[in-house]
Design an enzyme around this catalytic site. Structure first.
Site, PDB file in Angstrom:
ATOM      1  CB  CYS A  51     -10.249  -3.372  -2.031  1.00  0.00           C
ATOM      2  SG  CYS A  51     -10.185  -2.444  -3.601  1.00  0.00           S
ATOM      3  CG  ASN A  52      -8.021  -0.225   1.849  1.00  0.00           C
ATOM      4  OD1 ASN A  52      -8.979   0.083   2.695  1.00  0.00           O
ATOM      5  ND2 ASN A  52      -6.850  -1.183   2.276  1.00  0.00           N
TER       6      ASN A  52
END
Length: 109
Positions: free
Chosen positions: A78-79
């Protein structure tokens, strides 16, 4: 020797790997699934080449259809690593056995 060094860079408590280890794994095994668990807008904005997008909120209902082989090597990102940790735990509970997280997510690249 390089493989041994990379082996020790793994975080065994959570199966987190660093980006350089991911690159080595992809060179050795083209069948690895990169799983992006961010929302579709984030995915469309940027993602790792070849990644599959299943947003975290849809993971439980879609993953078994899209990744039926529970022995498949899956690297989740994800980020920053929060969503991927949740996703990793979900997949392990569902019986997936080769699940890894990209340490620090895209922010660490």
């Amino acid at each position: 020797m390089k493989r041994i060094k990379n082996f020790f860079k793994r975080d065994f408590s959570t199966n987190r790997i660093e980006y350089n280890v991911l690159q080595e794994m992809l060179k050795e095994n083209a069948n690895i699934i990169l799983l992006d668990v961010r929302n579709i807008l984030e995915f469309e904005e940027s993602h790792l080449v070849g990644a599959l997008n299943i947003p975290l909120g849809e993971l439980e209902k879609k993953v078994e259809l899209l990744i039926p082989n529970k022995g498949q090597t899956i690297i989740i990102y994800c980020n920053g690593g929060v969503k991927s940790k949740v996703a990793s735990e979900m997949l392990i509970e569902m019986g997936y056995i080769n699940v890894y997280e990209l340490k620090g997510g895209l922010d660490a690249i």
